[in-house]
Design a protein around this motif. Sequence first.
Motif, PDB file in Angstrom:
ATOM      1  N   GLU A   1       0.832  -1.207   0.000  1.00 51.21           N
ATOM      2  CA  GLU A   1       0.000   0.000   0.000  1.00 51.21           C
ATOM      3  C   GLU A   1       0.869   1.261   0.000  1.00 51.21           C
ATOM      4  OE1 GLU A   1      -0.409  -2.590   1.916  1.00 51.21           O
ATOM      5  OE2 GLU A   1      -2.426  -3.355   1.443  1.00 51.21           O
ATOM      6  N   PHE A   2       1.953   1.212   0.768  1.00 51.51           N
ATOM      7  CA  PHE A   2       2.847   2.369   0.827  1.00 51.51           C
ATOM      8  C   PHE A   2       3.520   2.598  -0.514  1.00 51.51           C
ATOM      9  CE2 PHE A   2       7.131   4.161   1.797  1.00 51.51           C
ATOM     10  CZ  PHE A   2       6.718   5.404   2.251  1.00 51.51           C
ATOM     11  N   GLN A   3       4.003   1.535  -1.141  1.00 56.10           N
ATOM     12  CA  GLN A   3       4.602   1.660  -2.474  1.00 56.10           C
ATOM     13  C   GLN A   3       3.614   2.306  -3.444  1.00 56.10           C
ATOM     14  OE1 GLN A   3       6.727  -1.817  -4.124  1.00 56.10           O
ATOM     15  NE2 GLN A   3       6.472  -2.776  -2.127  1.00 56.10           N
ATOM     16  N   CYS A   4       2.383   1.835  -3.419  1.00 59.72           N
ATOM     17  CA  CYS A   4       1.364   2.363  -4.340  1.00 59.72           C
ATOM     18  C   CYS A   4       1.096   3.837  -4.090  1.00 59.72           C
ATOM     19  CB  CYS A   4       0.070   1.563  -4.203  1.00 59.72           C
ATOM     20  SG  CYS A   4       0.176  -0.094  -4.881  1.00 59.72           S
ATOM     21  N   GLN A   5       1.073   4.246  -2.825  1.00 60.72           N
ATOM     22  CA  GLN A   5       0.846   5.655  -2.509  1.00 60.72           C
ATOM     23  C   GLN A   5       1.953   6.533  -3.099  1.00 60.72           C
ATOM     24  OE1 GLN A   5       0.719   5.259   1.740  1.00 60.72           O
ATOM     25  NE2 GLN A   5      -1.515   5.216   1.842  1.00 60.72           N
ATOM     26  N   VAL A   6       3.200   6.084  -2.957  1.00 61.23           N
ATOM     27  CA  VAL A   6       4.321   6.880  -3.456  1.00 61.23           C
ATOM     28  C   VAL A   6       4.315   6.922  -4.981  1.00 61.23           C
ATOM     29  CG1 VAL A   6       6.828   7.133  -3.480  1.00 61.23           C
ATOM     30  CG2 VAL A   6       5.690   6.324  -1.409  1.00 61.23           C
ATOM     31  N   TYR A   7       4.144   5.769  -5.621  1.00 59.35           N
ATOM     32  CA  TYR A   7       4.119   5.735  -7.082  1.00 59.35           C
ATOM     33  C   TYR A   7       2.949   6.556  -7.642  1.00 59.35           C
ATOM     34  CZ  TYR A   7       7.682   2.033  -7.294  1.00 59.35           C
ATOM     35  OH  TYR A   7       8.840   1.313  -7.209  1.00 59.35           O
ATOM     36  N   THR A   8       1.805   6.477  -6.974  1.00 57.60           N
ATOM     37  CA  THR A   8       0.641   7.254  -7.419  1.00 57.60           C
ATOM     38  C   THR A   8       0.922   8.748  -7.311  1.00 57.60           C
ATOM     39  OG1 THR A   8      -0.903   5.501  -6.774  1.00 57.60           O
ATOM     40  CG2 THR A   8      -1.814   7.710  -7.031  1.00 57.60           C
TER      41      THR A   8
ATOM     42  N   LEU B   1      -0.233   0.002 -10.163  1.00 50.17           N
ATOM     43  CA  LEU B   1      -1.267  -0.992 -10.453  1.00 50.17           C
ATOM     44  C   LEU B   1      -0.685  -2.385 -10.666  1.00 50.17           C
ATOM     45  CD1 LEU B   1      -3.572   1.191 -12.713  1.00 50.17           C
ATOM     46  CD2 LEU B   1      -4.048   0.368 -10.395  1.00 50.17           C
ATOM     47  N   LYS B   2       0.600  -2.460 -10.934  1.00 49.16           N
ATOM     48  CA  LYS B   2       1.245  -3.782 -10.979  1.00 49.16           C
ATOM     49  C   LYS B   2       1.450  -4.309  -9.566  1.00 49.16           C
ATOM     50  CE  LYS B   2       3.664  -3.314 -15.404  1.00 49.16           C
ATOM     51  NZ  LYS B   2       4.991  -3.137 -16.076  1.00 49.16           N
ATOM     52  N   VAL B   3       1.674  -3.399  -8.622  1.00 52.23           N
ATOM     53  CA  VAL B   3       1.844  -3.799  -7.226  1.00 52.23           C
ATOM     54  C   VAL B   3       0.495  -4.232  -6.638  1.00 52.23           C
ATOM     55  CG1 VAL B   3       2.573  -3.045  -4.926  1.00 52.23           C
ATOM     56  CG2 VAL B   3       3.837  -2.272  -6.946  1.00 52.23           C
ATOM     57  N   ILE B   4      -0.530  -3.400  -6.803  1.00 52.52           N
ATOM     58  CA  ILE B   4      -1.901  -3.728  -6.384  1.00 52.52           C
ATOM     59  C   ILE B   4      -2.824  -3.376  -7.548  1.00 52.52           C
ATOM     60  CG2 ILE B   4      -3.770  -3.301  -4.739  1.00 52.52           C
ATOM     61  CD1 ILE B   4      -1.723  -2.512  -2.664  1.00 52.52           C
ATOM     62  N   PRO B   5      -3.302  -4.358  -8.302  1.00 53.34           N
ATOM     63  CA  PRO B   5      -4.066  -4.090  -9.528  1.00 53.34           C
ATOM     64  C   PRO B   5      -5.319  -3.245  -9.367  1.00 53.34           C
ATOM     65  CG  PRO B   5      -3.333  -6.362  -9.477  1.00 53.34           C
ATOM     66  CD  PRO B   5      -3.020  -5.787  -8.124  1.00 53.34           C
ATOM     67  N   ASP B   6      -5.927  -3.254  -8.181  1.00 48.99           N
ATOM     68  CA  ASP B   6      -7.159  -2.469  -7.991  1.00 48.99           C
ATOM     69  C   ASP B   6      -6.959  -1.348  -6.976  1.00 48.99           C
ATOM     70  OD1 ASP B   6      -6.874  -4.087  -5.813  1.00 48.99           O
ATOM     71  OD2 ASP B   6      -8.897  -4.950  -5.869  1.00 48.99           O
ATOM     72  N   PHE B   7      -5.734  -0.801  -6.895  1.00 54.55           N
ATOM     73  CA  PHE B   7      -5.484   0.301  -5.965  1.00 54.55           C
ATOM     74  C   PHE B   7      -6.299   1.515  -6.411  1.00 54.55           C
ATOM     75  CE2 PHE B   7      -2.818   3.774  -4.160  1.00 54.55           C
ATOM     76  CZ  PHE B   7      -2.869   3.372  -2.833  1.00 54.55           C
ATOM     77  N   PRO B   8      -7.288   1.939  -5.631  1.00 61.67           N
ATOM     78  CA  PRO B   8      -8.272   2.926  -6.095  1.00 61.67           C
ATOM     79  C   PRO B   8      -7.673   4.260  -6.549  1.00 61.67           C
ATOM     80  CG  PRO B   8      -9.039   1.879  -4.084  1.00 61.67           C
ATOM     81  CD  PRO B   8      -7.617   1.457  -4.270  1.00 61.67           C
ATOM     82  N   MET B   9      -6.726   4.811  -5.782  1.00 65.56           N
ATOM     83  CA  MET B   9      -6.182   6.123  -6.125  1.00 65.56           C
ATOM     84  C   MET B   9      -5.357   6.078  -7.411  1.00 65.56           C
ATOM     85  SD  MET B   9      -7.391   8.351  -4.116  1.00 65.56           S
ATOM     86  CE  MET B   9      -6.316   9.760  -4.417  1.00 65.56           C
ATOM     87  N   ALA B  10      -4.669   4.960  -7.651  1.00 68.16           N
ATOM     88  CA  ALA B  10      -3.928   4.829  -8.908  1.00 68.16           C
ATOM     89  C   ALA B  10      -4.890   4.702 -10.081  1.00 68.16           C
ATOM     90  CB  ALA B  10      -2.990   3.625  -8.847  1.00 68.16           C
ATOM     91  N   LEU B  11      -5.951   3.918  -9.907  1.00 67.16           N
ATOM     92  CA  LEU B  11      -6.956   3.770 -10.970  1.00 67.16           C
ATOM     93  C   LEU B  11      -7.603   5.111 -11.301  1.00 67.16           C
ATOM     94  CD1 LEU B  11      -8.768   0.486  -9.856  1.00 67.16           C
ATOM     95  CD2 LEU B  11      -7.578   0.826 -12.037  1.00 67.16           C
ATOM     96  N   GLY B  12      -8.008   5.829 -10.251  1.00 69.55           N
ATOM     97  CA  GLY B  12      -8.683   7.105 -10.464  1.00 69.55           C
ATOM     98  C   GLY B  12      -7.787   8.142 -11.095  1.00 69.55           C
ATOM     99  N   ASN B  13      -6.552   8.249 -10.603  1.00 69.03           N
ATOM    100  CA  ASN B  13      -5.637   9.237 -11.166  1.00 69.03           C
ATOM    101  C   ASN B  13      -5.187   8.865 -12.569  1.00 69.03           C
ATOM    102  OD1 ASN B  13      -4.984  11.507  -9.177  1.00 69.03           O
ATOM    103  ND2 ASN B  13      -4.844   9.702  -7.857  1.00 69.03           N
ATOM    104  N   LEU B  14      -5.065   7.574 -12.843  1.00 71.27           N
ATOM    105  CA  LEU B  14      -4.764   7.148 -14.208  1.00 71.27           C
ATOM    106  C   LEU B  14      -5.883   7.587 -15.146  1.00 71.27           C
ATOM    107  CD1 LEU B  14      -3.167   5.542 -16.337  1.00 71.27           C
ATOM    108  CD2 LEU B  14      -4.380   3.488 -15.565  1.00 71.27           C
ATOM    109  N   GLY B  15      -7.120   7.341 -14.752  1.00 76.74           N
ATOM    110  CA  GLY B  15      -8.250   7.758 -15.590  1.00 76.74           C
ATOM    111  C   GLY B  15      -8.306   9.260 -15.758  1.00 76.74           C
TER     112      GLY B  15
END
Length: 508
Positions: A118-125, A148-162
């Motif tokens: 989760e921490f990795q995803c927050q930083v990458y996002t 999203l490779k770390v957590i495929p359904d990480f909400p903030m990465a999905l939303g910011n990607l979109g």
Amino acid sequence: MPKKITSAELASLNPTDFTLEEVLDIIGQLIDLASDEGNRAFLDKAFLLSESIDVDRLNNPQQMHYHYFLANAWAAKRHFNRFETEASWDYDQEELTKELYHLRKCISIPGFKNTMKEFQCQVYTNLGNHFSHVGRFVEAQEYWNIALKVIPDFPMALGNLGHGLHGYAGCLYDDSHRNIFMYHSHKSLKSALIWKDHIYPAAYNSFLRPYQLIRIHWPTEYLDKEHSFDYDLGTDKRLANYRKWCIDKTLYINPLNDLAPYNIACQDILHLPSMTVAPDDPPKYHSLFNQIKQEYGTARFLFYEGTQLPAQSYGDEDILLVDTLEYAEYSHNLEKVKIAYRLVYSLFDKIAYLLNFYLGIGIERNRTSFRGLWHEPQKGKPLRTVFHKNKNLALRGLYWLSKDLFDKEDAHQAVIEPEARELAEIRNHIEHKSFKVVENGGSGADESDDMTYSIGRGELERKTLKQMKLIRSAIIYTSLAIHHEEQTKEPKLTIPFTLPNMRFEDKI
């Protein structure tokens, strides 16, 4: 860990009453309170507490959180100082510089990829968000996709990607590309909005707005249908393999290549946009852009050959070398990698040369450089007037990309990219000095040979690919920045003139 801090406890906080771990947690809480309550006092306290920490006393995980919290603090400060003001378009912003520095510092600390997912995803996002905000929307995709490779359904990465794809689409001038981008933007936003209970309300609303706009302006039957973006890579197996490699490495000058490794993206299709020029003006900008694209494509193919084809070449058979007993590598294919590196590095200045003439900046043609394009050649190096309050997102992206390059002649040497000085030194040694590739080496000055820069083969290839991706982004930004400038010109009576595509058969 300390309990959650209340507003009333803020004034009495004393860092000496807590452990280092607890102080770090308090800093994170203060930043959240500042954002949630819109109160600068919490943010000021967070910065004050951060200054009391001896970073060298922190272990690696603590250092990661320290830099993550400080990145968030500078992002919050930017929000307080600039949100929805003209100042948000300033090219030079201390807050953005410090935020990026701390995010990059965080992921560079050994062990980062072994921390909580989760921490990795927050930083990458957050890195993706930062790059998108400054106009480096091409590179932002990479960070969101890593998350999203770390957590495929990480909400903030999905939303910011979109959200980021929606902004990227707005910079495009090809309608068919824009439609495909909106399809993917809608798909990511829809996936994010499912996780409403796991997203901050403000973030949720920022994802909901573009989602609703897309639903209004694009047919639902198009958006809700599964589409295939397959494409025949051809019957020539060698060409098909090369195309697949370029797609997988995201190396085509084609925005569609940023969406996914779709076969449909296997062409350097992006040109300069429609442009208004004087009737007697030759197609000089298109001519130089052709040159940039061809040199990039040549560097890319040389890099492919140097890394993917058999190691030995009959061209090396008659080159007699002595064995210096230092495990140094010499080969035709290795020279291709080095040539690719030099070619790619030279293209940044060609982009500056094009923009210097197109924007009428007026730098002497023999003094144009990518790092030197943006600032006046006078004491203090102020930003050139042409870039003041310029709301050209792709142009701002080029400016921030320039900060990742090192130029010893430039007074603004405080680059943000940690490897920038080293990448420039490699180019200098390949071009002018002694440069040695060893079998399993690191990189840097050779300890036993003070005239040589030594590097491992794998490290050289990694850095070459990194530079290739950087110049690809710069080429795309250049085309889209010129499109924006053309759109802001006053309408004039013009005579349409179409430049045809050059046939493959006519290339000699």
